[in-house]
Design a protein around this motif. Sequence first.
Motif, mmCIF file in Angstrom:
data_model
loop_
_atom_site.group_PDB
_atom_site.id
_atom_site.type_symbol
_atom_site.label_atom_id
_atom_site.label_comp_id
_atom_site.label_asym_id
_atom_site.label_seq_id
_atom_site.Cartn_x
_atom_site.Cartn_y
_atom_site.Cartn_z
ATOM 1 N N GLY A 34 18.027 89.545 53.012
ATOM 2 C CA GLY A 34 18.772 88.565 52.174
ATOM 3 C C GLY A 34 19.339 87.774 52.813
ATOM 4 O O GLY A 34 20.170 86.840 52.378
ATOM 5 N N ILE A 35 18.912 87.329 54.419
ATOM 6 C CA ILE A 35 19.685 86.313 55.069
ATOM 7 C C ILE A 35 18.862 85.627 55.791
ATOM 8 O O ILE A 35 17.453 85.718 55.788
ATOM 9 C CB ILE A 35 20.859 87.030 56.185
ATOM 10 N N ASN A 36 19.146 84.565 56.250
ATOM 11 C CA ASN A 36 18.211 83.479 56.669
ATOM 12 C C ASN A 36 19.111 82.824 58.069
ATOM 13 O O ASN A 36 20.128 82.388 57.913
ATOM 14 C CB ASN A 36 17.945 82.354 55.775
ATOM 15 N N GLU A 77 22.637 96.849 61.964
ATOM 16 C CA GLU A 77 24.073 97.338 61.936
ATOM 17 C C GLU A 77 24.889 96.121 62.099
ATOM 18 O O GLU A 77 26.101 95.932 61.773
ATOM 19 C CB GLU A 77 24.491 98.342 63.015
ATOM 20 N N ALA A 78 24.708 95.310 62.990
ATOM 21 C CA ALA A 78 25.417 94.045 63.652
ATOM 22 C C ALA A 78 25.101 93.203 62.554
ATOM 23 O O ALA A 78 26.536 92.581 62.057
ATOM 24 C CB ALA A 78 24.550 93.350 64.830
ATOM 25 N N ILE A 79 24.053 92.733 61.697
ATOM 26 C CA ILE A 79 24.171 91.915 60.674
ATOM 27 C C ILE A 79 25.368 92.416 59.794
ATOM 28 O O ILE A 79 26.112 91.896 59.225
ATOM 29 C CB ILE A 79 22.716 91.704 60.151
ATOM 30 N N ALA A 80 25.167 93.760 59.354
ATOM 31 C CA ALA A 80 26.044 94.279 58.355
ATOM 32 C C ALA A 80 27.346 94.020 58.667
ATOM 33 O O ALA A 80 28.336 93.796 57.771
ATOM 34 C CB ALA A 80 25.564 95.998 58.077
ATOM 35 N N ALA A 81 27.715 94.401 59.874
ATOM 36 C CA ALA A 81 29.017 94.184 60.464
ATOM 37 C C ALA A 81 29.524 92.956 60.398
ATOM 38 O O ALA A 81 30.699 92.578 59.922
ATOM 39 C CB ALA A 81 29.181 94.682 61.913
ATOM 40 N N ILE A 82 28.742 91.878 60.821
ATOM 41 C CA ILE A 82 29.131 90.613 60.706
ATOM 42 C C ILE A 82 29.527 90.186 59.423
ATOM 43 O O ILE A 82 30.573 89.519 59.064
ATOM 44 C CB ILE A 82 28.100 89.657 61.278
ATOM 45 N N LEU A 83 28.476 90.502 58.295
ATOM 46 C CA LEU A 83 28.648 89.958 57.002
ATOM 47 C C LEU A 83 30.097 90.541 56.475
ATOM 48 O O LEU A 83 30.630 90.093 55.613
ATOM 49 C CB LEU A 83 27.454 90.621 56.165
ATOM 50 N N LYS A 84 30.536 91.996 56.851
ATOM 51 C CA LYS A 84 31.460 92.369 56.299
ATOM 52 C C LYS A 84 32.872 91.848 56.839
ATOM 53 O O LYS A 84 33.663 91.369 56.138
ATOM 54 C CB LYS A 84 31.677 94.242 56.603
ATOM 55 N N LEU A 116 27.289 80.039 53.979
ATOM 56 C CA LEU A 116 26.657 79.732 55.056
ATOM 57 C C LEU A 116 27.663 80.364 56.308
ATOM 58 O O LEU A 116 29.247 80.009 56.296
ATOM 59 C CB LEU A 116 26.563 78.362 55.241
ATOM 60 N N LEU A 117 27.241 80.963 57.299
ATOM 61 C CA LEU A 117 28.249 81.239 58.542
ATOM 62 C C LEU A 117 27.901 80.586 59.519
ATOM 63 O O LEU A 117 26.710 80.174 59.994
ATOM 64 C CB LEU A 117 28.043 82.534 58.618
ATOM 65 N N PHE A 118 28.668 80.052 60.242
ATOM 66 C CA PHE A 118 28.412 79.320 61.528
ATOM 67 C C PHE A 118 29.325 80.254 62.665
ATOM 68 O O PHE A 118 30.248 80.984 62.476
ATOM 69 C CB PHE A 118 29.454 78.073 61.726
ATOM 70 N N PHE A 119 28.587 80.152 63.739
ATOM 71 C CA PHE A 119 29.171 81.097 64.956
ATOM 72 C C PHE A 119 29.248 80.235 66.270
ATOM 73 O O PHE A 119 28.289 79.378 66.566
ATOM 74 C CB PHE A 119 28.087 82.010 65.358
ATOM 75 N N GLY A 120 30.348 80.614 66.804
ATOM 76 C CA GLY A 120 30.740 80.091 68.307
ATOM 77 C C GLY A 120 30.930 81.240 69.257
ATOM 78 O O GLY A 120 31.405 82.138 68.862
ATOM 79 N N MET A 168 24.124 81.280 59.778
ATOM 80 C CA MET A 168 23.274 82.411 59.118
ATOM 81 C C MET A 168 23.708 82.059 57.725
ATOM 82 O O MET A 168 24.772 81.753 57.105
ATOM 83 C CB MET A 168 23.953 83.766 59.350
ATOM 84 N N ARG A 169 22.483 81.942 56.798
ATOM 85 C CA ARG A 169 22.810 81.793 55.468
ATOM 86 C C ARG A 169 22.685 82.900 54.539
ATOM 87 O O ARG A 169 21.987 83.888 54.739
ATOM 88 C CB ARG A 169 21.664 80.893 54.892
ATOM 89 N N VAL A 170 23.549 83.231 53.812
ATOM 90 C CA VAL A 170 23.575 84.352 52.957
ATOM 91 C C VAL A 170 22.934 84.266 51.473
ATOM 92 O O VAL A 170 23.706 83.535 50.797
ATOM 93 C CB VAL A 170 25.165 84.962 53.015
ATOM 94 N N ASP A 171 21.725 84.925 51.470
ATOM 95 C CA ASP A 171 21.078 84.600 50.108
ATOM 96 C C ASP A 171 21.388 85.669 49.113
ATOM 97 O O ASP A 171 21.830 85.730 48.118
ATOM 98 C CB ASP A 171 19.688 84.271 50.153
ATOM 99 N N ASP A 172 21.311 86.923 49.624
ATOM 100 C CA ASP A 172 21.446 88.163 48.895
ATOM 101 C C ASP A 172 21.822 89.147 49.609
ATOM 102 O O ASP A 172 21.271 89.692 50.331
ATOM 103 C CB ASP A 172 19.978 88.560 48.138
ATOM 104 N N LEU A 173 23.227 89.387 49.471
ATOM 105 C CA LEU A 173 23.875 90.507 50.314
ATOM 106 C C LEU A 173 23.300 91.922 50.200
ATOM 107 O O LEU A 173 23.068 92.727 51.151
ATOM 108 C CB LEU A 173 25.282 90.674 50.042
ATOM 109 N N ALA A 174 22.862 92.215 49.004
ATOM 110 C CA ALA A 174 22.420 93.471 48.792
ATOM 111 C C ALA A 174 21.210 93.860 49.163
ATOM 112 O O ALA A 174 20.650 94.993 49.637
ATOM 113 C CB ALA A 174 22.141 93.593 47.054
ATOM 114 N N ARG A 175 20.476 92.876 49.887
ATOM 115 C CA ARG A 175 19.110 92.990 50.566
ATOM 116 C C ARG A 175 19.363 93.171 52.032
ATOM 117 O O ARG A 175 18.192 92.928 52.900
ATOM 118 C CB ARG A 175 17.902 92.014 50.162
#
Length: 586
Positions: free
Chosen positions: A361-363, A373-380, A389-393, A350-357
């Motif tokens: 704001g992610i790709n 909610e899940a996206i917000a929780a992950i970013l937090k 850039l976030l990588f997930f396993g 997940m690429r984080v371009d603009d948290l505020a959006r």
Amino acid sequence: MRTHFCGLVDEALLGQSVTLCGWTDVARNLGGVCFIDLRDHEGVVQVVVEPDQAALFEVAASLGYEDVLRVVGTVRARHSINDRIRSGRVEIVASEIEILNKAGKLPFYGHENPGEDSRLKYRHLDLRRPEMQRMMRTRIKLVQALRRHLDSAGFQDIETPILTKATPEGARDYLVPSRVHGGQFFALPQSPQLFKQLLMMAGFDRYYQIARCFRDEDLRADRQPEFTQLDMEFAFVRERDVQDFVEDMIRKVLREVDGIELEQPFPRITYAEAMRRYGSDKPDLRIDLELIDIAEAVRGCEFKVFAEWAEHADGRVVALRAPQAQLSRKQIDDYAAFVTRYGAKGLAWMRVDDLARGREGINSPIAKFLSDEAIAAILKLANAENGDLLFFGAGTYKTVSDFMGALRLKLGRDLGRVANAWKPLWVTDFPMFEWDEEGGRYVALHHPFTAPAVDDIADLRANAKIAVSRGYDMVLNGNEIGGGSIRIHRTDMQAAVFELLGIEAEEAQLKFGFLLEALNHGAPPHGGIAFGIDRIAALIAGTESIRDVIAFPKTASAQCLLTSAPSPIPAAQLKELSVKVDLPQG
Ligand code: ASP
């Protein structure tokens, strides 16, 4: 034969006559004058042959690389000063040059990089190179400092047998056939483990040995079939007694050998925490990245892989944040390919371009399966920032830890996040056993003589799966440089551990009867540790390869290119040993 060493001639000797011996590093005939760089183990000095010395000049002009010389001359100040070497302010005006031995055609010259195979085949030439001399001396200094430290602390240096019986340290044994007892074999020691324990039972109190160990392991880049350990054992100790002593030793010795300062005290983390935060039981703390568990954020989400493993009792879902990582799709794909080598089935990102959006704001290819909610929780949870850039396993706890731990190291290196520092730590509270799927049984994570944290046999039997041992490792910059444990000192506990490891009573008697008996003859509580001398020397010397600090190492496929070992032996010799060779067909 000589009065001084080449590399040590300096201004203090100005005007004096010296006799030096060494090798021709280079000889330059500049028409008018001839310069010879003469080299010995201490370094290089410049020898000058002036044109008025016709006979000498002829000798000098004929010299080739590595010719062995004895030179008599006078020390004088030099015009072009070289402050990088001790002899850089002087030169020797030659009055006599004796060629002690002319070198024939060489496979390579000192300043070339000849490639690993040539270096190992012509190791005597390779070791002549100043860089190799430096690295080998680092090792020598290390061993000297360790010995000094231990001798003065009252440790007994005792040799243990090389021809012995197998000691299980998790590798295959090298075997030696007995001629006198046809059909029977010695094993070369994987470690002096049982002997050092017996020495504690014998009342020596504290033992050490710079011990050669032999392990017939499958090929791995930087393993040697024989390697050197600083092996130690202490009687009447608990974990902290051993750890505090050796931590102090390592700190002092590294300071003495190379001026390295290690923090005091070393940080300590449990095995469980190391796996959770770094996906490794030998975390490289120079890298500031950590794995972040996100199962709670993705439970019940539509991305099946995440949802499934978030619920699974033995599952794990983690994020790894690559701060400000401007990675192309190709680079991301390369990382995905990289982790498959460690058992990953895939690598989400997940690429984080603009948290505020928020979602906008992610790709990320998996965004469509995740709720806001899940996206917000992950970013937090990941503490994400714009540009990250976030990588997930996701997968079993072990697999995810392995591949995300490997990714953490790779990303750390690729993104230039490896601090230029020395980062030691203790890892403690290792699991006692590991379940071996293939064999359908427990295997010892350290070795079968490591004491469990619980004293009670019934308790150990009932909770074997989660039992913790009294083992510990010392880790430095991502390398396990030492490992040890408090040992079992009671016969009944040792017998119970053998049994849990699937070693039948009869087999235990056959293999380790002597130990079980000795434990019953008044064995003191004891524990110890062993340090990998080759690895520590390589770290101090600043080389990736332990082969650089071993005089005559073997290749990655366990061969000695210098002597061509191993090699077939004559039929008569085999017969004498009652050995028949039965090679697989083809
Ligand atoms: N024998 C162990 C090893 O070689 C070290 C120890 O437990 O002291 O890894």
